[in-house]
Design a protein around this motif. Structure first.
Motif, PDB file in Angstrom:
ATOM      1  N   ILE A  78      26.589  19.786  22.669  1.00  0.00           N
ATOM      2  CA  ILE A  78      26.515  18.866  22.826  1.00  0.00           C
ATOM      3  C   ILE A  78      26.018  17.710  21.981  1.00  0.00           C
ATOM      4  O   ILE A  78      26.324  16.894  21.921  1.00  0.00           O
ATOM      5  CB  ILE A  78      25.280  19.184  23.831  1.00  0.00           C
ATOM      6  N   GLN A  79      24.955  18.324  20.535  1.00  0.00           N
ATOM      7  CA  GLN A  79      25.034  18.152  20.131  1.00  0.00           C
ATOM      8  C   GLN A  79      25.719  16.866  19.230  1.00  0.00           C
ATOM      9  O   GLN A  79      25.609  15.672  18.597  1.00  0.00           O
ATOM     10  CB  GLN A  79      24.162  18.824  18.934  1.00  0.00           C
ATOM     11  N   LYS A  80      27.695  17.460  19.181  1.00  0.00           N
ATOM     12  CA  LYS A  80      28.905  17.309  18.435  1.00  0.00           C
ATOM     13  C   LYS A  80      29.591  15.686  19.219  1.00  0.00           C
ATOM     14  O   LYS A  80      29.687  14.772  18.915  1.00  0.00           O
ATOM     15  CB  LYS A  80      29.334  18.512  18.563  1.00  0.00           C
ATOM     16  N   GLU A 137      16.560  24.064  31.907  1.00  0.00           N
ATOM     17  CA  GLU A 137      17.507  24.856  31.636  1.00  0.00           C
ATOM     18  C   GLU A 137      18.783  23.685  30.722  1.00  0.00           C
ATOM     19  O   GLU A 137      18.491  22.147  31.519  1.00  0.00           O
ATOM     20  CB  GLU A 137      18.455  24.960  33.436  1.00  0.00           C
ATOM     21  N   LEU A 138      19.683  23.939  30.237  1.00  0.00           N
ATOM     22  CA  LEU A 138      20.681  22.785  29.924  1.00  0.00           C
ATOM     23  C   LEU A 138      21.901  22.690  31.107  1.00  0.00           C
ATOM     24  O   LEU A 138      22.407  23.276  32.079  1.00  0.00           O
ATOM     25  CB  LEU A 138      21.908  23.109  28.331  1.00  0.00           C
ATOM     26  N   PRO A 139      21.743  21.673  31.438  1.00  0.00           N
ATOM     27  CA  PRO A 139      23.527  21.211  31.867  1.00  0.00           C
ATOM     28  C   PRO A 139      24.773  21.437  31.788  1.00  0.00           C
ATOM     29  O   PRO A 139      24.605  22.130  30.635  1.00  0.00           O
ATOM     30  CB  PRO A 139      23.295  19.512  32.094  1.00  0.00           C
ATOM     31  N   ARG A 140      24.989  21.396  32.782  1.00  0.00           N
ATOM     32  CA  ARG A 140      26.655  21.987  32.809  1.00  0.00           C
ATOM     33  C   ARG A 140      27.147  21.280  31.127  1.00  0.00           C
ATOM     34  O   ARG A 140      28.104  21.738  30.153  1.00  0.00           O
ATOM     35  CB  ARG A 140      28.136  22.015  32.957  1.00  0.00           C
ATOM     36  N   SER A 141      27.530  20.052  31.427  1.00  0.00           N
ATOM     37  CA  SER A 141      28.135  18.863  30.090  1.00  0.00           C
ATOM     38  C   SER A 141      27.309  17.799  29.269  1.00  0.00           C
ATOM     39  O   SER A 141      26.268  17.879  29.669  1.00  0.00           O
ATOM     40  CB  SER A 141      28.769  18.021  31.040  1.00  0.00           C
ATOM     41  N   PRO A 142      27.554  17.772  28.551  1.00  0.00           N
ATOM     42  CA  PRO A 142      26.753  16.514  26.810  1.00  0.00           C
ATOM     43  C   PRO A 142      26.980  15.844  27.831  1.00  0.00           C
ATOM     44  O   PRO A 142      25.888  14.529  27.879  1.00  0.00           O
ATOM     45  CB  PRO A 142      27.915  16.354  25.759  1.00  0.00           C
ATOM     46  N   LYS A 143      27.643  14.797  28.448  1.00  0.00           N
ATOM     47  CA  LYS A 143      27.400  13.764  29.630  1.00  0.00           C
ATOM     48  C   LYS A 143      25.900  13.692  30.363  1.00  0.00           C
ATOM     49  O   LYS A 143      25.760  12.802  30.725  1.00  0.00           O
ATOM     50  CB  LYS A 143      28.286  13.268  30.484  1.00  0.00           C
ATOM     51  N   ASP A 144      25.850  15.070  31.212  1.00  0.00           N
ATOM     52  CA  ASP A 144      25.097  14.845  31.914  1.00  0.00           C
ATOM     53  C   ASP A 144      23.009  15.347  31.210  1.00  0.00           C
ATOM     54  O   ASP A 144      22.584  14.515  31.313  1.00  0.00           O
ATOM     55  CB  ASP A 144      24.672  16.540  32.676  1.00  0.00           C
TER      56      ASP A 144
END
Length: 377
Positions: A359-361, A320-327
């Motif tokens: 996230i990619q951006k 599952e993806l995390p909430r934030s791009p940093k995570d």
């Protein structure tokens, strides 16, 4: 610069040499002399910057000039957010104190295990490393006193506050003397923490260490587009199609971590869940088996995953993806370390697509999205 140049005694210099500490990290160069000089410290520093040794070494030296403690009144209190960090700090303190003339007793206390053995250990403790909740439990049972605390360390304070321990910390602060040396470390700074710092620290020495840039180009990232109900079969297909010796799988909840690990085991894949609802003994055993290669797959939540540090981990999977791009970057950064290449795979449902683009951006790197139409699973 050598450790002997920082004002440490010969016993502690010997201890650093035995621990293969060749030269001090920047944070140690700044913090050690300041702490020895009884100055308050504000350190903004990420995990892996050497901050634990930067406060443990001078604290051990300060204690050398004091009588051995024979009571349950604690002179040095270190507050940490997690069980894993408490154990880690205690181990560092024990390793560095081996060559000292004056015995220093270090005790780590945390929830998830029986409180009675911890209560029995407290007499004569010089350094107490504690999670906030367990410390308050011990105080409520009159198992220790904080009226003579001389040095307070707040380690990873941003995590302590993010985990909802603000009221507990305030209660603990009300129990200790106002006149003391304060040492605070945090990886990040926000308004809540700034307010606490202004009332807590007196003319602190400010030390800032930037996080090392992770080279995402060393990590081979790709993703599979999959229907939500087919995530489990796809995960098993991926695990069975490669010869990775260690795989770290991230989920967003404890419930999912348990379900995923149980399904993997039922399908003959050696796996174990790793999260905050596990007892300390179960977490320690799970992590040890995973690091040694006895367990192939560790299914972890983000919070528990912060205690995982494996230098050559070959594969990370975002179930599952995390909430934030940093995570997300923090997760995949578990692989591709020390110049080694690694892989990161994400399982993306229709609902995840928009978030995955964000996230990619933020990461400034495109991740190939593969179809699963021709895959047999």
């Amino acid at each position: 610069m050598k450790f002997s140049d920082l004002g440490l005694n010969q016993q502690l210099v010997t201890a650093t040499e035995k621990a293969n500490y060749q030269t001090p990290y920047p944070i140690q160069i700044e913090a050690i002399p300041a702490i020895l000089g009884t100055q308050d410290i504000l350190g903004i520093a990420p995990t892996g910057s050497g901050k634990t040794a930067s406060y443990i070494l001078p604290i051990l030296q300060i204690l050398q000039g004091k009588k051995e403690n024979s009571s349950r009144n604690i002179p040095v209190l270190i507050l940490v957010p997690t069980r894993e960090l408490a154990s880690q700090v205690a181990q560092v303190a024990d390793n560095f104190s081996r060559f000292l003339n004056r015995r220093v007793k270090t005790v780590a206390v945390f929830g998830g295990v029986s409180i009675n053995p911890q209560m029995r250990k407290l007499n004569g403790t010089d350094i107490l490393i504690a999670t906030p909740g367990r410390l308050l439990d011990l105080l409520s049972k009159n198992s220790l006193q904080l009226s003579q605390v001389e040095i307070l360390v707040l380690d990873e304070m941003d995590k302590v506050l993010n985990m909802g321990f603000r009221e507990e910390v305030n209660q603990i602060l009300s129990e200790i003397p106002k006149k003391r040396q304060n040492i605070l470390f945090s990886a990040t700074m926000d308004e809540t923490l700034e307010k606490m710092i202004s009332s807590l620290l007196k003319d602190p020495k400010k030390i800032t260490v930037k996080a090392a840039e992770m080279d995402v180009d060393l990590i081979d990232q790709y993703a599979y587009r999959v229907e939500a109900e087919k995530k489990g079969p796809l995960l098993r297909h991926i695990l069975q199609s490669g010869d990775w010796k260690q795989i770290l799988v991230f989920t967003s909840s404890i419930r999912t971590a348990n379900n995923v690990a149980n399904k993997l085991v039922k399908n003959g894949i050696d796996a174990v869940a790793f999260h905050g609802d596990k007892s300390q003994g179960a977490r320690t055993e799970a992590l040890a088996k995973f690091k040694s290669g006895k367990t192939r797959v560790l299914v972890a939540t983000d919070l528990a995953g912060r205690g995982i540090d494996i230098q050559f981990l070959p594969l990370v999977i975002n179930y599952e993806l995390p909430r934030s791009p940093k995570d997300y970057v923090h997760r995949i950064g578990r692989t591709g370390r020390a110049g080694a290449t690694g892989e990161a795979i994400s399982l993306i449902t229709e609902e995840d697509l928009h978030h995955f683009k964000i996230i990619q951006k933020k990461m400034k790197k495109h991740v190939q999205l593969r179809s699963t139409d021709d895959m047999d699973f």
